[in-house]
Design a protein around this motif. Structure first.
Motif, mmCIF file in Angstrom:
data_model
loop_
_atom_site.group_PDB
_atom_site.id
_atom_site.type_symbol
_atom_site.label_atom_id
_atom_site.label_comp_id
_atom_site.label_asym_id
_atom_site.label_seq_id
_atom_site.Cartn_x
_atom_site.Cartn_y
_atom_site.Cartn_z
ATOM 1 N N PRO A 1 -19.101 0.323 -43.543
ATOM 2 C CA PRO A 1 -19.888 -0.922 -43.639
ATOM 3 C C PRO A 1 -21.272 -0.696 -44.248
ATOM 4 O O PRO A 1 -21.742 -1.502 -45.045
ATOM 5 C CB PRO A 1 -20.002 -1.376 -42.175
ATOM 6 N N GLU A 2 -21.925 0.428 -43.884
ATOM 7 C CA GLU A 2 -23.269 0.651 -44.440
ATOM 8 C C GLU A 2 -23.219 0.975 -45.927
ATOM 9 O O GLU A 2 -24.167 0.710 -46.651
ATOM 10 C CB GLU A 2 -24.017 1.742 -43.656
ATOM 11 N N GLU A 3 -22.113 1.558 -46.367
ATOM 12 C CA GLU A 3 -21.961 1.818 -47.806
ATOM 13 C C GLU A 3 -21.776 0.508 -48.567
ATOM 14 O O GLU A 3 -22.368 0.299 -49.630
ATOM 15 C CB GLU A 3 -20.757 2.738 -48.043
ATOM 16 N N ILE A 4 -20.959 -0.357 -47.995
ATOM 17 C CA ILE A 4 -20.743 -1.656 -48.646
ATOM 18 C C ILE A 4 -22.052 -2.436 -48.670
ATOM 19 O O ILE A 4 -22.426 -3.029 -49.692
ATOM 20 C CB ILE A 4 -19.634 -2.446 -47.914
ATOM 21 N N ALA A 5 -22.784 -2.385 -47.558
ATOM 22 C CA ALA A 5 -24.056 -3.106 -47.489
ATOM 23 C C ALA A 5 -25.036 -2.590 -48.544
ATOM 24 O O ALA A 5 -25.809 -3.358 -49.128
ATOM 25 C CB ALA A 5 -24.663 -2.968 -46.096
ATOM 26 N N ALA A 6 -24.994 -1.276 -48.815
ATOM 27 C CA ALA A 6 -25.929 -0.694 -49.781
ATOM 28 C C ALA A 6 -25.629 -1.116 -51.216
ATOM 29 O O ALA A 6 -26.538 -1.292 -52.019
ATOM 30 C CB ALA A 6 -25.890 0.828 -49.676
ATOM 31 N N TRP A 7 -24.372 -1.308 -51.526
ATOM 32 C CA TRP A 7 -24.005 -1.603 -52.917
ATOM 33 C C TRP A 7 -23.655 -3.070 -53.160
ATOM 34 O O TRP A 7 -23.786 -3.552 -54.281
ATOM 35 C CB TRP A 7 -22.826 -0.717 -53.338
ATOM 36 N N ASP A 8 -23.165 -3.760 -52.150
ATOM 37 C CA ASP A 8 -22.713 -5.143 -52.368
ATOM 38 C C ASP A 8 -23.912 -6.076 -52.285
ATOM 39 O O ASP A 8 -24.212 -6.634 -51.235
ATOM 40 C CB ASP A 8 -21.655 -5.521 -51.329
ATOM 41 N N LEU A 9 -24.614 -6.239 -53.399
ATOM 42 C CA LEU A 9 -25.852 -7.016 -53.408
ATOM 43 C C LEU A 9 -25.712 -8.329 -54.169
ATOM 44 O O LEU A 9 -26.649 -9.123 -54.221
ATOM 45 C CB LEU A 9 -26.975 -6.183 -54.050
ATOM 46 N N ASP A 10 -24.568 -8.557 -54.806
ATOM 47 C CA ASP A 10 -24.484 -9.721 -55.688
ATOM 48 C C ASP A 10 -24.526 -11.027 -54.905
ATOM 49 O O ASP A 10 -24.151 -11.083 -53.739
ATOM 50 C CB ASP A 10 -23.219 -9.650 -56.545
ATOM 51 N N ILE A 11 -25.023 -12.050 -55.578
ATOM 52 C CA ILE A 11 -25.204 -13.357 -54.948
ATOM 53 C C ILE A 11 -24.522 -14.416 -55.798
ATOM 54 O O ILE A 11 -24.682 -14.429 -57.027
ATOM 55 C CB ILE A 11 -26.702 -13.673 -54.816
ATOM 56 N N SER A 12 -23.777 -15.292 -55.160
ATOM 57 C CA SER A 12 -23.018 -16.301 -55.894
ATOM 58 C C SER A 12 -23.742 -17.646 -55.866
ATOM 59 O O SER A 12 -24.624 -17.872 -55.032
ATOM 60 C CB SER A 12 -21.619 -16.440 -55.284
ATOM 61 N N PRO A 13 -23.350 -18.545 -56.785
ATOM 62 C CA PRO A 13 -24.024 -19.846 -56.876
ATOM 63 C C PRO A 13 -24.070 -20.612 -55.547
ATOM 64 O O PRO A 13 -25.025 -21.337 -55.284
ATOM 65 C CB PRO A 13 -23.180 -20.598 -57.911
ATOM 66 N N ALA B 1 -7.958 -14.032 -52.985
ATOM 67 C CA ALA B 1 -8.808 -13.454 -54.040
ATOM 68 C C ALA B 1 -8.371 -13.972 -55.405
ATOM 69 O O ALA B 1 -7.206 -13.857 -55.785
ATOM 70 C CB ALA B 1 -8.719 -11.942 -54.001
ATOM 71 N N THR B 2 -9.315 -14.564 -56.148
ATOM 72 C CA THR B 2 -8.985 -15.097 -57.475
ATOM 73 C C THR B 2 -9.863 -14.488 -58.577
ATOM 74 O O THR B 2 -9.596 -14.668 -59.752
ATOM 75 C CB THR B 2 -9.159 -16.623 -57.514
ATOM 76 N N TRP B 3 -10.921 -13.825 -58.196
ATOM 77 C CA TRP B 3 -11.830 -13.223 -59.178
ATOM 78 C C TRP B 3 -12.133 -11.784 -58.799
ATOM 79 O O TRP B 3 -12.097 -11.414 -57.622
ATOM 80 C CB TRP B 3 -13.157 -13.993 -59.237
ATOM 81 N N VAL B 4 -12.459 -10.999 -59.829
ATOM 82 C CA VAL B 4 -12.841 -9.604 -59.637
ATOM 83 C C VAL B 4 -14.217 -9.421 -60.261
ATOM 84 O O VAL B 4 -14.401 -9.674 -61.450
ATOM 85 C CB VAL B 4 -11.820 -8.665 -60.322
ATOM 86 N N PHE B 5 -15.198 -9.028 -59.451
ATOM 87 C CA PHE B 5 -16.548 -8.761 -59.965
ATOM 88 C C PHE B 5 -16.683 -7.260 -60.168
ATOM 89 O O PHE B 5 -16.426 -6.481 -59.253
ATOM 90 C CB PHE B 5 -17.597 -9.272 -58.975
ATOM 91 N N VAL B 6 -17.047 -6.847 -61.371
ATOM 92 C CA VAL B 6 -17.166 -5.419 -61.676
ATOM 93 C C VAL B 6 -18.621 -5.108 -62.011
ATOM 94 O O VAL B 6 -19.306 -5.917 -62.627
ATOM 95 C CB VAL B 6 -16.247 -5.013 -62.855
ATOM 96 N N GLU B 7 -19.076 -3.938 -61.620
ATOM 97 C CA GLU B 7 -20.502 -3.619 -61.696
ATOM 98 C C GLU B 7 -20.716 -2.161 -62.065
ATOM 99 O O GLU B 7 -19.957 -1.301 -61.639
ATOM 100 C CB GLU B 7 -21.096 -3.908 -60.321
ATOM 101 N N GLY B 8 -21.769 -1.899 -62.838
ATOM 102 C CA GLY B 8 -22.075 -0.544 -63.278
ATOM 103 C C GLY B 8 -23.073 0.153 -62.374
ATOM 104 O O GLY B 8 -23.781 -0.482 -61.593
#
Lengths: 348, 422
Positions: free
Chosen positions: A31-43, B198-205
């Motif tokens: 979970p802490e690894e996901i928290a560190a990298w999963d930063l994206d924000i959706s509309p 799941a319908t989308w895949v977000f990919v990141e560098g």
């Protein structure tokens, strides 16, 4: 698009790899690894952290962390992106696309600033600082008042002017059916040249010839550097005076420069050259850095980064060196300039 | 021979110098008919002395005489080379495979150093088990190899409002074509277990730009590759070493380099690159988004402004490249008279889906001025449009996805220039 999405869902189910055998490779993500990298924000706000920031704080942080490229008022310096203005220009020639005039979702601004900015020092801002910067960008686009505070609570209430300005790819309907001209003979009566690239003359010159010119000039430049290196011995006064307190203050001011310039052990040329030992050095003397023509010319003239030249450059870079590639507006406070020079003296 | 293409005068001067040298060579060769070509009649040093040993160059670079065949950038395009693009020297290449060393680069925060040991790939979001893979883990999945082109959506973008850059490298060089080796994305997603919603895949560098793009599940499960080798060897640093995404036929920005995270979602993230960039603004100010696929396109690579005709009248090889993100190229037409009449070019090999196709037209040139163009057809029946056709639909303010027919004006002295015609 809905048709497409249905297809996607159907395809997902059809191609559902449930039946496919797993290989048992990899390991569970913590979970802490996901928290560190999963930063994206959706509309819809998914991913927004709890926090807030206001316009006035944002202005200060923006001046420190962003303005060297984007301008004090988010108007953009040189070729760097303009973040404000351009309202109602999208249907004009050369529309000005900014966060205010073009971006459909505010989440994109928060997401991008938090994950990818500032340039050269990404992911160094706190969540509250990002809220403040986004609030300031909204303010600089006249979308909120100066007492506005942005938070995860009111984030989705902000209306973006161009929110409805986008539609899904419709080339299948508007282009694919009509782009089918297969005429082979007598397809048109006359042909006239209506525009020529040579008239504009914006194509880069062959690099091979440029290189050979540089090689020819290289010995002359080396001579200049040698002369300069010898000079401090005869005139050491400028470097002798050193004030550690001023240098400490200068280190803080130098944060403005760090996105582009490195100092210290292991420093490398980035957007700007390394600044180790810059005080007293010949202008434009770093052989591995590609300077503007102006700084190269100053080098050829034997000019030196003495304190007076550095101070003039730091106050108004473009006045001191017209055409410099340094897209920094300049330091307004005289003390900041003095302190930063003191700090640079300590970086040999 | 070095040919400059900046400005009319410099270009002409250099060109004439080159042509004169070539002329001298021709004279010498002709004189040789009587006296014998000294390159043949006299013993040459390379035919007597020995050359380099096998330990001289453990990894070879092109011979120094090819030093002009390199990537170039256009300084005024961007604020900084660290967030910029350069161009493949397509005018000087032949065949279809792009050598990695001269394949165009596009970075948003510079090309980073990332070792295989430090590499991690995370799968999270709507999966049964979020997973982390090392590079070694990836090497144990069944892999595939395919040749695909990668084209930046901005390729030819500077030409929307009018002909601007004088060289095929600059007008069409944001493209490469390589044999990619990697693991199908669907295999990796399957390892984590795709949740039905799941319908989308977000990919990141992994680089500082953290470039992220949303890909619909249908494409992710179709032909997307998680690639680690290209043209037989490891990816180059500038192309995402050690691992990048390959999204066949779709715009290059989605081919995320230094791939570090794959997240399954129910909606597109609408990242900066898929909203403020890589969207296409129409004349009325509205903008197309999610314009991922690269439509059929072609360009004559020689003769072209950087590759003028230097051999005088007689046999002339016209050659170029064609490609389509929607399938295989089926036909390429070439016109010599600005589109009044067309002839079908010869394809070096049958078109392959989403890969470059090389075409040739061999003609007898008698020094006449020509307005040469190529026109690609793909397997969907789509025919590459003129710039006028594109502008009728999209206006003048688009940047991306310009796949118009390109015109080179070949003059009687063999020089070529980028022009627009009626």
């Amino acid at each position: 698009m809905s048709k497409f999405l249905n297809t996607v869902i159907a395809a997902t189910l059809l191609a559902s790899p449930v039946a496919a055998e797993k290989l048992g490779l990899g390991r569970a993500a913590l979970p802490e690894e996901i928290a560190a990298w999963d930063l994206d924000i959706s509309p819809d706000g998914t991913g927004l952290p709890v926090g807030s920031g206001n316009v006035l704080d944002g202005e200060e942080i923006f001046a420190e962390a962003c303005a060297m490229c984007h301008g004090d008022f988010a108007e953009g310096v040189d070729n760097w992106p303009k973040l404000a203005g351009g309202m109602d220009t999208l249907n004009h020639d050369d529309p000005l696309k900014t966060v205010g005039s073009y971006w459909p979702y505010l989440s994109t601004a928060y997401d991008y600033i938090r994950r990818s900015m500032p340039f050269g020092n990404a992911q160094s801002l706190t969540d509250d600082e990002v809220y403040a910067i986004v609030a300031y960008i909204l303010y600089s686009n006249d979308l909120v008042d100066e007492d506005f505070e942005l938070s995860n609570e009111n984030f989705l209430d902000v209306e973006m002017p161009n929110a409805d300005g986008f539609f899904f790819d419709n080339r299948a309907e508007t282009e694919y059916a009509v782009f089918n001209d297969t005429c082979m003979t007598n397809c048109k009566d006359s042909v006239e040249i209506t525009m020529r690239a040579a008239v504009l003359d914006v194509t880069p010159q062959e690099e091979g010839t440029e290189l050979s010119e540089q090689t020819q000039q290289a010995p002359a430049q080396d001579t200049t550097v040698v002369e300069v290196a010898a000079e401090p011995e005869t005139a050491p006064v400028a470097v002798a005076a050193f004030d550690a307190d001023m240098a400490a203050s200068g280190e803080k001011v130098f944060k403005k420069c760090k996105a582009c310039h490195q100092v210290g052990d292991g420093a490398k040329n980035k957007t700007g050259p390394i600044l180790n030992g810059i005080v007293g050095m010949a202008i434009g003397a770093n052989a591995d850095f590609k300077y503007s023509k102006t700084l190269s010319a100053m080098n050829a003239d034997g000019m030196i980064w003495d304190e007076a030249n550095l101070a003039a450059f730091l106050e108004k870079p473009k006045d001191f060196a017209k055409g410099t590639k340094m897209s920094f507006a300049g330091l307004k406070k005289e003390d900041d300039i003095k302190n930063i020079i003191e700090y640079l003296k300590s970086q040999q | 021979m070095t040919v400059s293409f900046k400005g009319k005068n410099a270009s002409r001067r250099q060109f004439l110098a080159g042509a004169a040298a070539m002329g001298a060579g021709t004279v010498a060769a002709h004189a040789a008919a009587a006296a014998g070509d000294p390159l043949i009649t006299e013993k040459q040093i390379w035919a007597q002395a020995t050359g380099d040993g096998v330990d001289a160059v453990p990894y070879g670079m092109p011979i120094k005489y090819e030093s002009d065949v390199v990537r170039r950038n256009v300084e005024w395009l961007t604020a900084d080379t660290i967030s910029s693009i350069n161009f493949t020297p397509i005018h000087a290449l032949d065949g279809t495979i792009t050598p990695q060393g001269c394949a165009f680069e596009r970075h948003h925060s510079g090309a980073i150093d990332l070792t295989k040991q430090d590499y991690r790939l995370m799968i999270n979001g709507l999966v049964d088990t979020p997973l982390v893979f090392t590079y070694d883990d990836l090497m144990r999945f069944p892999r595939e190899s395919h040749v695909y082109f990668c084209e930046c959506a901005a390729n030819t973008g500077m030409e929307w409002a009018g002909s601007q850059l004088n060289g095929a490298q600059f007008t069409h060089g944001m493209i490469h074509n390589m044999e990619y080796i990697g693991v199908p994305l669907r295999t990796i997603l399957n390892e984590a277990g795709i949740k039905p919603e799941a319908t989308w895949v977000f990919v990141e560098g992994a680089d500082a730009s953290s470039n992220g793009r949303s890909i619909p599940m249908e494409k992710a499960l179709d032909d997307v590759l998680v690639a680690f080798k290209a043209n037989g060897e490891a990816l180059r640093k500038e192309h995402g070493y050690p691992v990048r995404l390959v999204v066949p036929g779709w715009e290059g920005n989605m081919w995320v380099k230094w791939l570090r995270r794959i997240e399954l979602t129910t909606q597109p993230v609408e990242s900066r690159e898929e909203t403020s960039k890589y969207t296409d603004t129409m004349a009325d100010g509205s903008s197309r988004k999610h314009t991922w696929v690269m439509d059929a396109k072609s360009v004559i690579t020689s003769p072209s402004p950087q590759a003028p005709i230097t051999h005088g009248k007689g046999p002339l090889v016209i050659t170029g490249l064609a490609w389509s993100g929607r399938g295989a190229i089926t036909q390429v037409d070439v016109t010599l008279d600005g589109g009044k009449n067309w002839q079908v070019a010869r394809l070096a090999a049958p078109g392959q889906p989403m890969a470059l196709t090389r075409f040739y037209l061999d003609i007898d040139w008698q020094g006449e001025e020509m307005l040469i163009q190529s026109r690609a057809h793909d397997e969907t029946g789509y025919v590459q449009p003129t710039k006028t056709q594109l502008r009728e639909v999209r206006g003048l303010n688009s940047i991306y996805h310009n796949n118009c027919i390109q015109t080179w004006w070949v003059k009687s002295n063999g020089e070529a220039e980028n022009v627009e015609i009626s």
